[in-house]
Design an enzyme around this catalytic site. Structure first.
Site, PDB file in Angstrom:
ATOM      1  N   ASP A 106       3.328   3.249   2.915  1.00  0.00           N
ATOM      2  CA  ASP A 106       2.872   2.325   1.864  1.00  0.00           C
ATOM      3  C   ASP A 106       4.018   1.408   1.445  1.00  0.00           C
ATOM      4  OD1 ASP A 106       0.376   3.505   1.766  1.00  0.00           O
ATOM      5  OD2 ASP A 106       0.781   4.691  -0.029  1.00  0.00           O
ATOM      6  N   ARG A 156      -0.932  -2.878   7.732  1.00  0.00           N
ATOM      7  CA  ARG A 156      -2.018  -2.927   6.752  1.00  0.00           C
ATOM      8  C   ARG A 156      -1.696  -4.101   5.817  1.00  0.00           C
ATOM      9  NH1 ARG A 156      -1.449   1.513   2.548  1.00  0.00           N
ATOM     10  NH2 ARG A 156      -2.595   2.906   3.932  1.00  0.00           N
TER      11      ARG A 156
HETATM   12  P1  FDA Z   1      -8.917  -8.267  -5.956  1.00  0.00           P
HETATM   13  O1  FDA Z   1      -7.907  -7.640  -6.871  1.00  0.00           O
HETATM   14  O2  FDA Z   1      -9.101  -9.728  -6.037  1.00  0.00           O
HETATM   15  O3  FDA Z   1     -10.290  -7.513  -6.177  1.00  0.00           O
HETATM   16  C1  FDA Z   1     -11.484  -7.931  -5.530  1.00  0.00           C
HETATM   17  C2  FDA Z   1     -12.631  -7.120  -6.113  1.00  0.00           C
HETATM   18  O4  FDA Z   1     -12.466  -5.744  -5.784  1.00  0.00           O
HETATM   19  C3  FDA Z   1     -12.704  -7.137  -7.645  1.00  0.00           C
HETATM   20  O5  FDA Z   1     -13.402  -8.261  -8.108  1.00  0.00           O
HETATM   21  C4  FDA Z   1     -13.408  -5.830  -7.922  1.00  0.00           C
HETATM   22  O6  FDA Z   1     -14.792  -5.960  -7.701  1.00  0.00           O
HETATM   23  C5  FDA Z   1     -12.847  -4.905  -6.865  1.00  0.00           C
HETATM   24  N1  FDA Z   1     -11.646  -4.199  -7.362  1.00  0.00           N
HETATM   25  C6  FDA Z   1     -10.365  -4.426  -6.996  1.00  0.00           C
HETATM   26  N2  FDA Z   1      -9.548  -3.575  -7.632  1.00  0.00           N
HETATM   27  C7  FDA Z   1     -10.327  -2.800  -8.422  1.00  0.00           C
HETATM   28  C8  FDA Z   1     -10.072  -1.729  -9.326  1.00  0.00           C
HETATM   29  N3  FDA Z   1      -8.829  -1.283  -9.538  1.00  0.00           N
HETATM   30  N4  FDA Z   1     -11.115  -1.171  -9.974  1.00  0.00           N
HETATM   31  C9  FDA Z   1     -12.383  -1.590  -9.747  1.00  0.00           C
HETATM   32  N5  FDA Z   1     -12.691  -2.598  -8.902  1.00  0.00           N
HETATM   33  C10 FDA Z   1     -11.678  -3.200  -8.248  1.00  0.00           C
HETATM   34  N6  FDA Z   1      -0.844  -2.268  -2.690  1.00  0.00           N
HETATM   35  C11 FDA Z   1       0.492  -2.184  -2.534  1.00  0.00           C
HETATM   36  O7  FDA Z   1       1.226  -2.875  -3.237  1.00  0.00           O
HETATM   37  N7  FDA Z   1       1.024  -1.339  -1.594  1.00  0.00           N
HETATM   38  C12 FDA Z   1       0.246  -0.592  -0.780  1.00  0.00           C
HETATM   39  O8  FDA Z   1       0.774   0.148   0.055  1.00  0.00           O
HETATM   40  C13 FDA Z   1      -1.165  -0.680  -0.926  1.00  0.00           C
HETATM   41  N8  FDA Z   1      -2.001   0.044  -0.143  1.00  0.00           N
HETATM   42  C14 FDA Z   1      -3.365  -0.193  -0.208  1.00  0.00           C
HETATM   43  C15 FDA Z   1      -4.216   0.453   0.673  1.00  0.00           C
HETATM   44  C16 FDA Z   1      -5.567   0.139   0.678  1.00  0.00           C
HETATM   45  C17 FDA Z   1      -6.461   0.817   1.666  1.00  0.00           C
HETATM   46  C18 FDA Z   1      -6.087  -0.835  -0.232  1.00  0.00           C
HETATM   47  C19 FDA Z   1      -7.520  -1.227  -0.220  1.00  0.00           C
HETATM   48  C20 FDA Z   1      -5.247  -1.417  -1.141  1.00  0.00           C
HETATM   49  C21 FDA Z   1      -3.894  -1.102  -1.150  1.00  0.00           C
HETATM   50  N9  FDA Z   1      -3.036  -1.668  -2.085  1.00  0.00           N
HETATM   51  C22 FDA Z   1      -1.685  -1.543  -1.919  1.00  0.00           C
HETATM   52  C23 FDA Z   1      -3.590  -2.315  -3.298  1.00  0.00           C
HETATM   53  C24 FDA Z   1      -3.744  -3.817  -3.131  1.00  0.00           C
HETATM   54  O9  FDA Z   1      -2.484  -4.422  -3.034  1.00  0.00           O
HETATM   55  C25 FDA Z   1      -4.502  -4.431  -4.331  1.00  0.00           C
HETATM   56  O10 FDA Z   1      -3.774  -4.174  -5.507  1.00  0.00           O
HETATM   57  C26 FDA Z   1      -5.910  -3.906  -4.496  1.00  0.00           C
HETATM   58  O11 FDA Z   1      -6.519  -3.629  -3.280  1.00  0.00           O
HETATM   59  C27 FDA Z   1      -6.783  -4.945  -5.221  1.00  0.00           C
HETATM   60  O12 FDA Z   1      -6.836  -6.129  -4.462  1.00  0.00           O
HETATM   61  P2  FDA Z   1      -8.126  -6.648  -3.666  1.00  0.00           P
HETATM   62  O13 FDA Z   1      -7.701  -7.100  -2.340  1.00  0.00           O
HETATM   63  O14 FDA Z   1      -9.186  -5.621  -3.684  1.00  0.00           O
HETATM   64  O15 FDA Z   1      -8.567  -7.963  -4.438  1.00  0.00           O
END
Ligand code: FDA
Length: 279
Positions: A106, A156
């Site tokens: 990560d 990732r």
């Molecule tokens: P965005 O934040 O724009 O969210 C899009 C939509 O997703 C929202 O409108 C909502 O519907 C839903 N959503 C997102 N977050 C939510 C929450 N907390 N609760 C409820 N609904 C939510 N980061 C990092 O810094 N280091 C890492 O190693 C990882 N590893 C990782 C693994 C995996 C499998 C995922 C999916 C994510 C990560 N992340 C991470 C976290 C990533 O950086 C990010 O903070 C979150 O995924 C939220 O970003 P989105 O891309 O979902 O978009």
């Protein structure tokens, strides 16, 4: 564990995590297990945590479930020394290789990015079952991906969950999204099996569209999402025949992970506040 934490975290024990994995596997999804914990400052504790990961890797094979592992380097002793962290994670990667399994490192806050990538490069010189995470919010991510692609290391791609200063990261959501799309294209064009980690419908659609445009088949990349977030989209993607991997965190030290999930979305904070006010 609070009721809202249960939404994001599979439980405190390995048994609870494996139960969650079995359900997800039954829905056609792969998983990655994260034993929660970060910023360990004792050499001995980091070494014990590495042993716990090796135990999980063995248990995955014995249980016949589809799961790999994700870990944080500050949990593996990065705050103690690069050398002890290197050795702890090397043992885990070696154990995973013996089981034909995979270890994802990560990515944490930007003050760790350089050291994390340097260590991933080093492990990847010896083993091919280790992957990195790149955060679209950081300015440095494009050259980092070019280097990871050059070295054949799986990535990732996520947006980034840590609060970063404008000197190193895009502040506006729009700019992060634009960079995500740019980096997604760089990864898909490369041909290695990379992962788009996001719950954002727009990012998912653009990934699908770009793959279709370039004739990249669905089995050449995957989507990743977090346990408990956007479950309907997870199932929908799997039904469409896309590779879907769910990040399943578990363990006693769940608060920092939970806090990041709360902070990500103001509705979570409002929901929690309402619940607390209701008593
Ligand atoms: P965005 O934040 O724009 O969210 C899009 C939509 O997703 C929202 O409108 C909502 O519907 C839903 N959503 C997102 N977050 C939510 C929450 N907390 N609760 C409820 N609904 C939510 N980061 C990092 O810094 N280091 C890492 O190693 C990882 N590893 C990782 C693994 C995996 C499998 C995922 C999916 C994510 C990560 N992340 C991470 C976290 C990533 O950086 C990010 O903070 C979150 O995924 C939220 O970003 P989105 O891309 O979902 O978009």
């Amino acid at each position: 564990m609070t009721f809202l934490a249960r939404r994001f975290i599979a439980g405190e024990t390995k048994e609870e995590a494996f139960q969650a994995v079995r359900v997800l596997n039954g829905l056609g999804m792969r998983t990655t297990l994260d034993i929660l914990g970060e910023n360990v400052t004792s050499r001995e504790m980091a070494c014990n945590l590495a042993d716990s990961y090796i135990n999980i890797i063995d248990s995955i094979a014995e249980a016949g479930i589809t799961a790999n592992v994700s870990l944080k380097l500050t949990q593996m002793g990065l705050d103690v020394s690069d050398e002890s962290c290197y050795e702890n994670v090397r043992r885990i990667i070696k154990a995973a290789a013996a089981r034909r399994n995979f270890v994802r490192v990560d990515m944490e806050g930007s003050n760790y990015t350089e050291r994390t990538l340097r260590l991933v490069h080093k492990w990847a010189e010896k083993y091919d079952n280790v992957g990195a995470v790149i955060q679209a919010m950081l300015y440095r991510s494009e050259p980092d991906i070019i280097e990871l692609n050059r070295r054949g290391i799986r990535v990732r791609l996520c947006k980034g969950a840590y609060k970063e200063p404008p000197s190193v990261a895009f502040v506006k959501k729009d700019d992060v999204n634009k960079n995500y799309v740019k980096l997604m294209k760089l990864l898909l064009d490369n041909g290695l099996y990379h992962s788009m980690a996001t719950h954002d419908d727009a990012m998912i659609s653009m990934t699908k569209e770009y793959a279709a445009l370039k004739g990249i088949p669905k089995d050449r990349y995957e989507f990743q999402m977090l346990y408990g977030i956007n479950r309907s989209a997870q199932a929908h993607l799997a039904r469409e025949g896309h590779g879907v991997l769910i990040y399943v965190p578990f363990g006693k030290h769940w608060f920092p992970y939970y806090y990041r999930r709360l902070r990500e979305r103001k509705e979570n904070i409002i929901f929690l506040a309402r619940h607390l006010l209701r008593g």
